[in-house]
Scaffold this motif. Structure first.
Motif, PDB file in Angstrom:
ATOM      1  N   TRP A  87      28.422 -19.602 -19.826  1.00 17.45           N
ATOM      2  CA  TRP A  87      28.063 -19.917 -18.501  1.00 17.45           C
ATOM      3  C   TRP A  87      29.197 -19.785 -17.747  1.00 17.45           C
ATOM      4  N   GLY A  88      29.020 -19.224 -16.358  1.00 16.79           N
ATOM      5  CA  GLY A  88      30.478 -19.014 -15.577  1.00 16.79           C
ATOM      6  C   GLY A  88      30.144 -19.387 -14.220  1.00 16.79           C
ATOM      7  N   PHE A  89      30.152 -18.456 -13.179  1.00 19.00           N
ATOM      8  CA  PHE A  89      30.087 -18.922 -11.956  1.00 19.00           C
ATOM      9  C   PHE A  89      28.713 -19.332 -11.371  1.00 19.00           C
ATOM     10  N   TYR A  90      27.962 -18.652 -12.108  1.00 22.89           N
ATOM     11  CA  TYR A  90      26.455 -19.040 -11.572  1.00 22.89           C
ATOM     12  C   TYR A  90      26.029 -20.276 -11.821  1.00 22.89           C
ATOM     13  N   ILE A  91      26.385 -21.096 -13.024  1.00 20.76           N
ATOM     14  CA  ILE A  91      26.029 -22.451 -13.359  1.00 20.76           C
ATOM     15  C   ILE A  91      27.016 -23.231 -12.432  1.00 20.76           C
ATOM     16  N   ILE A  92      28.209 -22.652 -12.157  1.00 19.37           N
ATOM     17  CA  ILE A  92      29.006 -23.506 -11.201  1.00 19.37           C
ATOM     18  C   ILE A  92      28.680 -23.616 -10.030  1.00 19.37           C
ATOM     19  N   ARG A 104      34.020 -28.372 -10.767  1.00 19.24           N
ATOM     20  CA  ARG A 104      32.750 -27.849 -11.577  1.00 19.24           C
ATOM     21  C   ARG A 104      33.223 -26.649 -12.484  1.00 19.24           C
ATOM     22  N   PHE A 105      34.171 -25.967 -11.724  1.00 18.88           N
ATOM     23  CA  PHE A 105      34.566 -24.774 -12.560  1.00 18.88           C
ATOM     24  C   PHE A 105      35.378 -25.421 -13.843  1.00 18.88           C
TER      25      PHE A 105
END
Lengths: 236, 454, 169
Positions: B65-70, B374-375
Motif C-alpha cells: 500500500w503506498g500513495f493511493y492509500i496515503i 500519513r506516509f
C-alpha cells in the motif's frame, strides 16, 4: 476452530536435514505455474516465489556462516490474512488450509500486508510463458492473471486428486500418499507433509519432536508448519 | 435604534456575498482549464495503470500500500473540515461561524468524494470492483463485512450522503435568494433545488430544528468514518499499526488537517470573491484558536504513541520506529514542525492569528505535515515487517504522483465549479446577524448586542 | 385563500400585523415571509412544535434493522470461515449497524423536514422576489373573499408596497 474434516494438513521441515539447495523452490515453480520473473522484477521486490529460502550471512570472514530457512505459507490456524479480505478470496477450508480463490480476488492487497510471514505475492506484472514454455504449464492449476494475490497452497491440486482416488476406493487418504512438489523433490527428505490430525502419521510424530519450533508463535497465528532444529531456533 | 457606522441594505449584502455567481471571467475559465488538464493527465495515468498493470506504481512486496492509500486517508481526514467546523460551531451557537459554514461544508462533500475514489484506484483488478458491493446475485455471494475495507465502504457511503444532505440543507434558504435574483437556466436550477421555499415563519422554525438535528447527527458519523479508516491499520498484526490509539489519533489528525484546510480555503475565497468585509481577521483569530487547541491535542496524541513505543522497547515495534526516524528524518522533522512547533508557537499570539499571511503559511504547512504523517504511518511499518528477509522500500512512481496531483486538481475544480454555481457564503445566515444586531444603552456606554436567542 | 402584502421593512410590516390582529384576524391566519429568520414573536408567533424528529427516530430504527441484516444477515447467508473469527461477529456487525442507522436517520431528517414544511408545494402560492432583497411579506389566509379584501385593505393602508395573490416561488 472446529475440525469438520478428518484431515488437518501440516508440514514438518527438518532444518538438520535441509542443505539449502533450493530444489524445493524450483519444484514448486514447476508444479504450480508460478511466474517466471527476471532480475529486474526481483530487484524491484516483485518476485513471485511461493517458497523462498531465507538466507542470512553471519559473522566476518573467515568465520562466516550461512543461516537459512525455507519459508512458505504457514497455513495458519488463525490466519491474519483471512478476515481482512473484503471479498472472501482468502478463506479457511475445513482441512485447515488457507485457501485463495483467484477469480474472486479484486486485488486490494490487504491480505499481503497483514501476513506477518510476507509469503503472499501479488501479480504486479502480467506474466507470460513465451512458447514453448507454455507447454510446461500444469493443467491442474490455474494460471493467474495480473492483479491477483497468490501463495503456496500445499499443492491443493494433489490433495484433491488424492481425495478423489481415496473416495473412489472408499477409504481415507493414506499417510504419505499425497506429497506436495517441494516435499517430493527434497533430496534429503527435510520436508515432510501429512495429516496432523492423525497422531500416527509421520508428520504428526515428527511434529511432537522436542526439537520443534514454529515461526512468530507470539503472534498467535497457529501455523501448521513446524520446524525442527537441534539446539532450538537460535541454532538455525 | 442609533445608527451604526456603515449600514448596508439587504440588496447590497446580497450583491456582495453572491458576487461569485456572476458570469465567469476569462480568469475563471483559465483556472478551470488548467485544473482540467491536470485531472486529464491523472486520468491518463490511471488508465495506463488499469490497462498495463500495477507494476507501473512503486508498490512491491512488502510495501503493498503506498500513495493511493496515503491519499485515501489524507482526503478522508480533510473531509472532517466541514462537519467538525460547521456542526460544532452550529451546536455551540458561535456567531462567528456564519461566513465560514458554506465553504467548510462544501469542502467536506468534495474531499470525501475524492477520497472515495482511491479505494477503487488502488485495486489490482479495478474492473471487478463491484464484487465489493453487497447486492443479491445469482451466485449467492456476499462480501465480507468482517473486513475493515467493507466498514470503510459503508462509512464512506453514509458520510457522502450525509454530508451532501447537510450541505444542501444549509444552502436551502440561500438557493431561494439566488433563485429570486437570477434568470434562465440558473433560475430553473435554483428553483428546483429550493423546493419552493418561501421563508414563512413555520418553514424557518422547522429549518432551524432540522439544521440542529443534522449537525448533531453528522458528528458521530464523522468520528466513526475516520475511526473506521484508522481500523484499516489498527486491526492488523503489522508492527507499528497495531495500536489502540489509532482511531482517536486519526480523528484528531483529521480535524487538524480539516480545520487547516478550511482556513486555507477561506483565505483563497476571501481574495477571489472580494469577501474581505465578511471574512474578517476576527474570524481567522477564532479559527486560529481552534487550530491551536487541535494542534496541541495532536501533539499530545503523537507524544503518547511514541513514548509507549520507546519505553516498552518491543523489538519489532522499536525497529519499525527507529527505521522510520532514521530513513525519513527530514520528513519526520518537517511533519513535527508543521503540525506542532509552528502552529503552537505562532497561534499563541493574537497578532499572528489575525495576520492572513501567517495563517496561510501555518495552515498550508499543517496539511503538508499531515500528508507526511500519513506516509510515515503507512510505508515504514510495511517496509520493515516481521520477517527481515523481505524488508523493502517504496518510492512513488509517476503514475501515483500524477494521480495524487489530479486528486488535488479535481478537488479544486469541483470547488471552483461549485463556487461559480452556488452561493459561497451563507447569505441568509450572515444577514440574520446584521438584522439582529442592535445597540443597547447600559449605564454610560452604548454596547453592541445581538437580539434574540441563537 | 391566501393574500400577500410586501412591506419595505420591519416597522411597516409589524404595524400591519398589529392592525390585522386588531381587526380580529387570528395569529394562526397570519404568517411572515422573509429571507432571514426573525426571532419568534418579532413579526408573528408560530407554533414551535414539530413532529418530523419522530420520523428521524423511526428511520433510525429501520436503519438499525437494515444494518443488522446487512452485517449479520449476509454473513449468515454466505458463511465462510475466516481466521478464528465467528461467522457473525460482534464488532463488525455493530459497526455496520451503527453506520446504516445514522444513514437512515440523516435521510429521514431531511425527508421529514420537507414533509413537515409541505415542500415542494402542490399548487401556486403567493410569493414575490422582493422578499429576497430584504422586503418582508405578510401572508394572510382568509376564510372568505370578504375577509381577504378586508386584509388587503388593511395592508395597503399600513404601507404595503404591493399586494399579490400569485407569483409562485
Amino acid at each position: 476452530m472446529k475440525l469438520t474434516s478428518p484431515y488437518k494438513w501440516g508440514m514438518v521441515i527438518d532444518l538438520d536435514r535441509c542443505t539449502g539447495c533450493g530444489a524445493c523452490v524450483v519444484a514448486c515453480q514447476a508444479e504450480n505455474n508460478v511466474a517466471i520473473c527476471d532480475e529486474k522484477e526481483i530487484a524491484e521486490g516483485r518476485s513471485m516465489h511461493w517458497l523462498r529460502i531465507e538466507r542470512f550471512w553471519v559473522g566476518e570472514y573467515p568465520e562466516v556462516r550461512a543461516r537459512f530457512l525455507p519459508v512458505l505459507c504457514q497455513q495458519c490456524g488463525d490466519a491474519p490474512c483471512e478476515p481482512v479480505c473484503p471479498v472472501y478470496a482468502s478463506y479457511h477450508n475445513p482441512d485447515g488450509l488457507n485457501g485463495q480463490v483467484y477469480n474472486r480476488c479484486v486485488g486490494t492487497r490487504y491480505c499481503g500486508n497483514n501476513c506477518p510471514y510476507a509469503v503472499r505475492v501479488f501479480n504486479f506484472y502480467p506474466h507470460r510463458w513465451p512458447e514453448p514454455l507454455d507447454n510446461q504449464l500444469s493443467p491442474d492449476v490455474s494460471v493467474r492473471p495480473r492483479g491477483v494475490m497468490e501463495k503456496c497452497t500445499f499443492c491443493i491440486q494433489r490433495i484433491r486428486r488424492a481425495k478423489e482416488d481415496a473416495k473412489a476406493d472408499g477409504r481415507q487418504i493414506r499417510d504419505g500418499e499425497v506429497r506436495p512438489a517441494c516435499a517430493q523433490t527434497c533430496p534429503s527428505e527435510a520436508l515432510v507433509f501429512g495429516n496432523l490430525a492423525d497422531p500416527q502419521s509421520r508428520a504428526a510424530r515428527l511434529a511432537r519432536s522436542p526439537r520443534r519450533f514454529r515461526l512468530l508463535e507470539g503472534l498467535g497465528t497457529h501455523p501448521s508448519v513446524y520446524y525442527l532444529k537441534g539446539g532450538g531456533r537460535e541454532n538455525v | 435604534m442609533s445608527e451604526k457606522p456603515v449600514v448596508k441594505s439587504a440588496e447590497q449584502l446580497n450583491d456582495e456575498m453572491l458576487s461569485s455567481l456572476r458570469a465567469p471571467t476569462w480568469r475563471w475559465y483559465l483556472l478551470a482549464f488548467f485544473l482540467g488538464v491536470v485531472v486529464a493527465f491523472g486520468l491518463y495515468a490511471f488508465t495506463h495503470q488499469m490497462l498495463t498493470g500495477m507494476y507501473v506504481t512503486g508498490l512491491s512486496r512488502p510495501v503493498m500500500w503506498g500513495f493511493y492509500i496515503i491519499n485515501f486517508v489524507f482526503w478522508v481526514g480533510l473531509s472532517h473540515s466541514g462537519t467538525m467546523v460547521s456542526s460544532i460551531l452550529r451546536l455551540s451557537q458561535a456567531n462567528w461561524r456564519r461566513p465560514i459554514l458554506r465553504a467548510a461544508e462544501a469542502m467536506t462533500v468534495f474531499t470525501i468524494t475524492v477520497a472515495g475514489l482511491f479505494p477503487l484506484i488502488h485495486l489490482g483488478r479495478n474492473w471487478i470492483f463491484y464484487y465489493l458491493i453487497p447486492y443479491p446475485n445469482q451466485r449467492g455471494l456476499w462480501p465480507n463485512f468482517r473486513s475493515a475495507l467493507l466498514w470503510d465502504m459503508t462509512a464512506i457511503v453514509t458520510y457522502i450522503i450525509g454530508s451532501s444532505l447537510f450541505l444542501y440543507l444549509g444552502m436551502l434558504p440561500d438557493l431561494a435568494v439566488a433563485r429570486d435574483r437570477s434568470r434562465g437556466w440558473r433560475r430553473k436550477l435554483y428553483g428546483v433545488l429550493a423546493m419552493g421555499w418561501r421563508g414563512t415563519a413555520r418553514e424557518w422554525t422547522v429549518f432551524h430544528q432540522a439544521s440542529t438535528l443534522m449537525a448533531a447527527l453528522i458528528i458521530p458519523v464523522a468520528v466513526s468514518v475516520h475511526s473506521i479508516v484508522a481500523w484499516d491499520f489498527a486491526v492488523t498484526v503489522v508492527p507499528g499499526w497495531h495500536s489502540t490509539i489509532f482511531p482517536p489519533y486519526f480523528v484528531i489528525g483529521a480535524i487538524l488537517s480539516g480545520v487547516a484546510a478550511v482556513i486555507t480555503l477561506m483565505i483563497i475565497i476571501r481574495k477571489a470573491f472580494h469577501l474581505e468585509a465578511y471574512l474578517t481577521p476576527m474570524h481567522f483569530d477564532n479559527m486560529g484558536k481552534l487550530l491551536l487547541v487541535i494542534s496541541l491535542l495532536w501533539t499530545y496524541a503523537y507524544f503518547v504513541e511514541v513514548q509507549t513505543t520507546w519505553y516498552a522497547h518491543e523489538p519489532i515495534e522499536w525497529e519499525v520506529f527507529s527505521f522510520m526516524a532514521g530513513k525519513y528524518t527530514p520528513a519526520l522533522l518537517l511533519m513535527l514542525f508543521g503540525n506542532s512547533l509552528l502552529p503552537i508557537a505562532a497561534l499563541c499570539f493574537r497578532r499572528l492569528r489575525r495576520s492572513i499571511g501567517v495563517m496561510l503559511v501555518v495552515s498550508l504547512l499543517i496539511n503538508v505535515g499531515m500528508f507526511i504523517e500519513r506516509f510515515l504511518i503507512i510505508v515504514p511499518s510495511l517496509s520493515h515487517k516481521n520477517m527481515p528477509f523481505v524488508w523493502g522500500t517504496y518510492r512513488p512512481s509517476w503514475v501515483e504522483i500524477s494521480v495524487t496531483a489530479a486528486a488535488f486538481a479535481g478537488f479544486a475544480l469541483l470547488y471552483t465549479l461549485f463556487a461559480k454555481c452556488f452561493p459561497m457564503v451563507a447569505v441568509t445566515d450572515v444577514r440574520e446577524l446584521e438584522v439582529r444586531e442592535t445597540e443597547v444603552t447600559m449605564g454610560r456606554a452604548d454596547l453592541p448586542s445581538i437580539a434574540g436567542k441563537d | 385563500m391566501e393574500t400577500l402584502g410586501i412591506f419595505e421593512d420591519l416597522e411597516t410590516s409589524v404595524r400591519a400585523v398589529d392592525r390585522l390582529i386588531g381587526e380580529g384576524f387570528a395569529e394562526e391566519e397570519i404568517t411572515s415571509l422573509s429571507s432571514v429568520p426573525y426571532p419568534d414573536g418579532v413579526i408573528v408567533r408560530t407554533d414551535r412544535r414539530t413532529w418530523f424528529r419522530w420520523l428521524t427516530l423511526v428511520c433510525a430504527a429501520v436503519g438499525a434493522g437494515a444494518g443488522f441484516l446487512l452485517g449479520a444477515g449476509t454473513a449468515w447467508l454466505y458463511p465462510v470461515q475466516t481466521g478464528d473469527k465467528p461467522i457473525v461477529a460482534y464488532f463488525p456487525v455493530g459497526i455496520i449497524t451503527f453506520e446504516i442507522t445514522m444513514l437512515f436517520a440523516l435521510v429521514g431528517t431531511i425527508v421529514g423536514m420537507f414533509i413537515e414544511m409541505k415542500l415542494p408545494p402542490w399548487g401556486e402560492r403567493p410569493y414575490d422576489p422582493a422578499i429576497a432583497e430584504g422586503c418582508i411579506g405578510i401572508c394572510v389566509t382568509a376564510p372568505s373573499a370578504e375577509r381577504k379584501n378586508r386584509a388587503e385593505q388593511i395592508m395597503t393602508e399600513t404601507g404595503a408596497l404591493r399586494i399579490t395573490a400569485g407569483g409562485r416561488p
